[in-house]
Design an enzyme around this catalytic site. Structure first.
Site, PDB file in Angstrom:
ATOM      1  N   GLU A  15       0.828  -1.206   0.000  1.00 45.82           N
ATOM      2  CA  GLU A  15       0.000   0.000   0.000  1.00 45.82           C
ATOM      3  C   GLU A  15       0.866   1.262   0.000  1.00 45.82           C
ATOM      4  O   GLU A  15       0.532   2.255  -0.648  1.00 45.82           O
ATOM      5  CB  GLU A  15      -0.913   0.028   1.228  1.00 45.82           C
ATOM      6  CG  GLU A  15      -1.993  -1.032   1.204  1.00 45.82           C
ATOM      7  CD  GLU A  15      -2.861  -0.961   2.433  1.00 45.82           C
ATOM      8  OE1 GLU A  15      -4.042  -0.576   2.284  1.00 45.82           O
ATOM      9  OE2 GLU A  15      -2.373  -1.262   3.542  1.00 45.82           O
ATOM     10  N   LYS A  54     -12.058   3.806   0.877  1.00 43.72           N
ATOM     11  CA  LYS A  54     -10.910   3.015   0.445  1.00 43.72           C
ATOM     12  C   LYS A  54     -11.465   1.779  -0.265  1.00 43.72           C
ATOM     13  O   LYS A  54     -11.502   0.681   0.292  1.00 43.72           O
ATOM     14  CB  LYS A  54     -10.045   2.639   1.650  1.00 43.72           C
ATOM     15  CG  LYS A  54      -8.710   2.018   1.296  1.00 43.72           C
ATOM     16  CD  LYS A  54      -7.866   1.825   2.547  1.00 43.72           C
ATOM     17  CE  LYS A  54      -6.529   1.200   2.218  1.00 43.72           C
ATOM     18  NZ  LYS A  54      -5.703   1.033   3.432  1.00 43.72           N
TER      19      LYS A  54
END
Length: 122
Positions: free
Chosen positions: A22, A100
């Site tokens: 990420e 997200k």
């Protein structure tokens, strides 16, 4: 009286998260903003100087969200709230939703994220 300026669906590529990939590759986040203010003056004057520039809000939000990599969405949203409240004195409070949609969760879901509301201290 409190009125609302809103921005929805602001897509920003950033590197927030707790997993290595990420922070290396990053991903798309979507931000929704609700800015609470008094719009009585600009509703009569029709002058940009009497309100908050949407473009400036988007630029401030994008910079605050992208400039630092955070592990938690809560912290990233907090940075946005702090930036908006410090840059725009007309805004009394802000509600921020951070989506997200590609979070690394072993499940099928439409969306995941956080909402937080922050206001000025009187």
């Amino acid at each position: 009286m409190t009125d609302t300026i809103f921005v929805t669906g602001l897509s920003i590529h950033a590197r927030h998260g707790v997993m290595d990939h990420e922070t290396e590759v990053g991903q798309r986040f979507v931000i929704d903003l609700e800015l609470y203010t008094d719009l009585s003056e600009p509703s009569r004057s029709d002058r940009l100087a009497d309100t908050v520039s949407y473009a400036d809000v988007v630029a401030t939000t994008t910079a605050a969200f992208k400039n630092t990599n955070y592990k938690l969405l809560e912290r990233a949203a907090g940075a946005v709230a702090d930036a908006i409240l410090s840059h725009f004195p007309r805004i009394r409070a802000v509600k921020i939703t951070v989506h997200k949609p590609h979070a690394p969760i072993a499940a099928i879901f439409d969306d995941v994220g956080i909402m937080l509301t922050r206001s000025r201290h009187p």
